[in-house]
Design a protein around this motif. Structure first.
Motif, PDB file in Angstrom:
ATOM      1  N   UNK A  81       0.822  -1.206   0.000  1.00 37.30           N
ATOM      2  CA  UNK A  81       0.000   0.000   0.000  1.00 37.30           C
ATOM      3  C   UNK A  81       0.860   1.262   0.000  1.00 37.30           C
ATOM      4  N   UNK A  82       1.954   1.240   0.752  1.00 40.74           N
ATOM      5  CA  UNK A  82       2.813   2.425   0.799  1.00 40.74           C
ATOM      6  C   UNK A  82       3.477   2.675  -0.549  1.00 40.74           C
ATOM      7  N   UNK A  83       3.919   1.601  -1.210  1.00 41.76           N
ATOM      8  CA  UNK A  83       4.535   1.772  -2.525  1.00 41.76           C
ATOM      9  C   UNK A  83       3.496   2.262  -3.530  1.00 41.76           C
ATOM     10  N   UNK A  84       2.274   1.722  -3.439  1.00 45.52           N
ATOM     11  CA  UNK A  84       1.225   2.148  -4.355  1.00 45.52           C
ATOM     12  C   UNK A  84       0.913   3.620  -4.176  1.00 45.52           C
ATOM     13  N   UNK A  85       0.864   4.079  -2.928  1.00 43.98           N
ATOM     14  CA  UNK A  85       0.589   5.494  -2.676  1.00 43.98           C
ATOM     15  C   UNK A  85       1.711   6.376  -3.248  1.00 43.98           C
ATOM     16  N   UNK A  86       2.958   5.934  -3.101  1.00 39.38           N
ATOM     17  CA  UNK A  86       4.091   6.708  -3.616  1.00 39.38           C
ATOM     18  C   UNK A  86       4.031   6.789  -5.145  1.00 39.38           C
ATOM     19  N   UNK A  87       3.738   5.664  -5.774  1.00 43.82           N
ATOM     20  CA  UNK A  87       3.682   5.654  -7.242  1.00 43.82           C
ATOM     21  C   UNK A  87       2.476   6.437  -7.761  1.00 43.82           C
ATOM     22  N   UNK A  88       1.397   6.472  -6.973  1.00 44.55           N
ATOM     23  CA  UNK A  88       0.178   7.160  -7.400  1.00 44.55           C
ATOM     24  C   UNK A  88       0.406   8.676  -7.458  1.00 44.55           C
ATOM     25  N   UNK A  89       1.240   9.145  -6.578  1.00 47.20           N
ATOM     26  CA  UNK A  89       1.478  10.594  -6.502  1.00 47.20           C
ATOM     27  C   UNK A  89       2.761  11.015  -7.194  1.00 47.20           C
ATOM     28  N   UNK A  90       3.575  10.066  -7.638  1.00 45.89           N
ATOM     29  CA  UNK A  90       4.863  10.391  -8.243  1.00 45.89           C
ATOM     30  C   UNK A  90       5.111   9.470  -9.446  1.00 45.89           C
ATOM     31  N   UNK A  92       7.180   9.816 -11.780  1.00 43.14           N
ATOM     32  CA  UNK A  92       8.614   9.637 -12.053  1.00 43.14           C
ATOM     33  C   UNK A  92       9.169   8.473 -11.241  1.00 43.14           C
ATOM     34  N   UNK A  93       8.750   8.368  -9.971  1.00 50.96           N
ATOM     35  CA  UNK A  93       9.199   7.261  -9.121  1.00 50.96           C
ATOM     36  C   UNK A  93       8.714   5.922  -9.679  1.00 50.96           C
ATOM     37  N   UNK A  94       7.490   5.895 -10.199  1.00 48.87           N
ATOM     38  CA  UNK A  94       6.962   4.664 -10.801  1.00 48.87           C
ATOM     39  C   UNK A  94       7.793   4.254 -12.012  1.00 48.87           C
ATOM     40  N   UNK A  95       8.085   5.222 -12.871  1.00 47.76           N
ATOM     41  CA  UNK A  95       8.863   4.913 -14.066  1.00 47.76           C
ATOM     42  C   UNK A  95      10.254   4.421 -13.697  1.00 47.76           C
ATOM     43  N   UNK A  96      10.877   5.054 -12.683  1.00 42.80           N
ATOM     44  CA  UNK A  96      12.218   4.648 -12.258  1.00 42.80           C
ATOM     45  C   UNK A  96      12.201   3.247 -11.647  1.00 42.80           C
ATOM     46  N   UNK A  97      11.154   2.941 -10.873  1.00 41.17           N
ATOM     47  CA  UNK A  97      11.059   1.613 -10.254  1.00 41.17           C
ATOM     48  C   UNK A  97      10.942   0.521 -11.314  1.00 41.17           C
ATOM     49  N   UNK A  98      10.189   0.802 -12.368  1.00 39.07           N
ATOM     50  CA  UNK A  98      10.038  -0.179 -13.447  1.00 39.07           C
ATOM     51  C   UNK A  98      11.348  -0.341 -14.209  1.00 39.07           C
ATOM     52  N   UNK A  99      12.032   0.775 -14.471  1.00 36.29           N
ATOM     53  CA  UNK A  99      13.300   0.701 -15.195  1.00 36.29           C
ATOM     54  C   UNK A  99      14.329  -0.129 -14.434  1.00 36.29           C
ATOM     55  N   UNK A 100      14.338   0.003 -13.103  1.00 37.88           N
ATOM     56  CA  UNK A 100      15.290  -0.777 -12.299  1.00 37.88           C
ATOM     57  C   UNK A 100      14.901  -2.250 -12.210  1.00 37.88           C
ATOM     58  N   UNK A 116       4.946   1.251 -21.592  1.00 33.00           N
ATOM     59  CA  UNK A 116       4.034   2.146 -20.881  1.00 33.00           C
ATOM     60  C   UNK A 116       3.812   1.593 -19.485  1.00 33.00           C
ATOM     61  N   UNK A 117       3.848   2.480 -18.495  1.00 29.78           N
ATOM     62  CA  UNK A 117       3.647   2.061 -17.101  1.00 29.78           C
ATOM     63  C   UNK A 117       2.443   2.790 -16.520  1.00 29.78           C
ATOM     64  N   UNK A 118       1.787   2.123 -15.570  1.00 28.47           N
ATOM     65  CA  UNK A 118       0.633   2.720 -14.901  1.00 28.47           C
ATOM     66  C   UNK A 118       0.434   2.018 -13.568  1.00 28.47           C
ATOM     67  N   UNK A 119      -0.436   2.597 -12.736  1.00 31.86           N
ATOM     68  CA  UNK A 119      -0.795   1.979 -11.452  1.00 31.86           C
ATOM     69  C   UNK A 119      -2.296   1.765 -11.455  1.00 31.86           C
ATOM     70  N   UNK A 120      -2.724   0.540 -11.213  1.00 31.99           N
ATOM     71  CA  UNK A 120      -4.145   0.216 -11.181  1.00 31.99           C
ATOM     72  C   UNK A 120      -4.462  -0.558  -9.906  1.00 31.99           C
ATOM     73  N   UNK A 121      -5.179   0.066  -8.977  1.00 34.72           N
ATOM     74  CA  UNK A 121      -5.649  -0.605  -7.765  1.00 34.72           C
ATOM     75  C   UNK A 121      -4.527  -1.341  -7.033  1.00 34.72           C
ATOM     76  N   UNK A 122      -3.444  -0.681  -6.751  1.00 37.96           N
ATOM     77  CA  UNK A 122      -2.363  -1.290  -5.991  1.00 37.96           C
ATOM     78  C   UNK A 122      -1.509  -2.248  -6.786  1.00 37.96           C
ATOM     79  N   UNK A 123      -1.602  -2.189  -8.093  1.00 42.87           N
ATOM     80  CA  UNK A 123      -0.823  -3.078  -8.954  1.00 42.87           C
ATOM     81  C   UNK A 123      -0.094  -2.253 -10.001  1.00 42.87           C
TER      82      UNK A 123
END
Length: 443
Positions: A81-90, A92-100, A116-123
């Motif tokens: 849940x904490x990671x999902x909240x971070x990616x939902x609001x940022x 850039x952080x989501x894109x960097x996490x996927x790249x790593x 293409x990256x996205x966040x859907x319901x905690x996933x």
């Protein structure tokens, strides 16, 4: 009788053995092969310590093939849940996490066109495209051959909890890919939470698809045959040529050894000996299979048991009708005995048929006409040629369905084929003696 000079046969056998061992030595060329390539690019790696930051599981992968053979790979990785909240609001952080999360080695490495990256319901959802993973085959059939078009040193690590390959709408999967469950236009590989499942995607597969009809299924199998045939034949020739030459040399050597000789045996005694060997061996395999299997006797054990009974039946039939047959007739009798044995095996154990034991059973049976012909002073060209081809045929047929990593196939196949050559020589010798006696009795 003047004993045959063995020098030439020994030299030829040494050459054939050296040819076989060259294939065994090929294993040294693949010692430095890369680690298993994850099928899902962002679901983690069992070799490299990479994954989407905050992931709570390995996720799933759906591969959608379109009408032109291109594909969309849809990966879903659950996160905290904490990671999902971070990616939902940022973003850039989501894109960097996927790249790593991409490992150094993965199936689509170097072939990805868009991501293409996205966040859907905690996933975390990652969509990427890969072109030309399928091509048209026979008729309206198509084949996904992408996983075989990679380097032969590539083997696979599913990583994802589930991998599903979806063929275009209006088509169905027309073959049965290894370890996959098939439902309409979807082939699915799954693994449990421990990764211990034997139904996961861990080796290269072909998936054929087309119309939902008998013609569509036939076209799919024809496509597989045309796709697999050339590399399988190439590997069969490399692995089987040396052992095939050895079978031919052993056949000539044993034929010359027994030709003209006279021992205190006759056809009746030889028939009894062959019958005992075959029946005892067949019953032994049945007993071992019954004791070691929790359910029914394994099909491979049934095949070996039937070969034992077929061996006994061949000896009995040869004694009773062999006196009225020449080399060609005895060759036909050997082939017929093998076909009947294969038919009974399929009737008892069901398909698929285990070709390698039957092929080497045929090579063994052909020692009957070989002994007969050489005693008559003839060269048994046809039975020797068929016997020499059997290792090539066995290696060719086993290659597409081998559970071994294909880069190790040739050396391991050569070792197995050489062991079969020894079996053929041991059990072929009594049949060659019987052939000799039939020839001498016939004048």
């Amino acid at each position: 009788m003047r004993p045959a000079r063995p020098t030439r046969l020994v030299r030829l056998a040494a050459i054939a053995l050296c040819c076989s061992l060259v294939g065994v030595a090929a294993v040294t060329a693949v010692v430095a092969a890369p680690p298993p390539a994850p099928v899902c690019g962002v679901c983690g790696s069992s070799v490299e310590n990479v994954s989407v930051s905050g992931a709570t599981g390995s996720g799933t992968l759906d591969i959608y093939v379109d009408e032109t053979g291109d594909s969309l790979w849809h990966a879903r990785v659950p996160v905290t849940e904490s990671a999902a909240e971070r990616y939902r609001t940022n973003a850039t952080a989501l894109k960097a996490a996927v790249e790593r999360a991409w490992p150094r080695y993965h199936v689509a490495d170097g072939d990805i066109r868009t991501v293409e990256t996205a966040l859907e319901d905690g996933t975390v959802v990652v969509n990427y495209t890969v072109d030309d993973i399928a091509r048209r085959g026979v008729g309206e059939s198509w084949v996904v051959d992408y996983f075989h078009e990679k380097d032969l040193a590539t083997n696979y690590d599913q990583q994802a909890r589930r991998v599903t390959l979806h063929t275009p709408d209006g088509t169905v999967v027309t073959n049965r890919p290894t370890d996959a469950s098939v439902d309409g236009n979807a082939a699915t590989w799954t693994r449990d939470s421990t990764g211990a499942s034997d139904r996961d995607f861990d080796e290269a597969v072909y998936v054929t698809y087309g119309e939902d009809s008998l013609l569509g299924t036939a076209s799919g199998h024809a496509t597989i045959a045309l796709t697999v045939g050339p590399p399988a034949l190439r590997q069969g020739l490399i692995a089987g040529t040396g052992p095939g030459l050895l079978i031919g040399i052993v056949g000539v050597g044993i034929g010359r050894f027994v030709a003209g000789g006279r021992a205190d045996v006759d056809t009746a005694a030889l028939e009894r000996a062959i019958a005992v060997i075959g029946v005892v061996g067949g019953l032994g395999f049945v007993l071992v299979g019954t004791l070691t299997s929790a359910q029914r006797v394994p099909p491979g054990v049934v095949t070996l048991a039937m070969l034992g009974f077929g061996y006994a039946s061949l000896g009995s039939a040869a004694r009773r009708v062999g006196g009225r047959l020449e080399t060609g007739g005895l060759t036909g009798l050997a082939v017929l005995a093998t076909i009947v044995t294969g038919g009974v095996t399929v009737a008892l154990a069901g398909p698929p048929i285990y070709a390698s034991p039957l092929l080497f059973g045929l090579a063994t049976a052909l020692f009957l006409p070989i002994g007969y012909a050489i005693e008559r002073g003839r060269t048994p060209v046809v039975p020797l040629a068929i016997g020499a081809i059997t290792p090539i045929a066995a290696a060719t047929m086993a290659f597409p369905v081998s559970r071994l990593l294909h880069r190790f196939y040739v050396p391991l196949a050569v070792l197995q084929l050489l062991s079969w050559v020894a079996v053929v020589a041991v059990f072929g010798f009594p049949l060659a003696l019987l052939g000799r006696e039939l020839a001498s009795e016939g004048g």
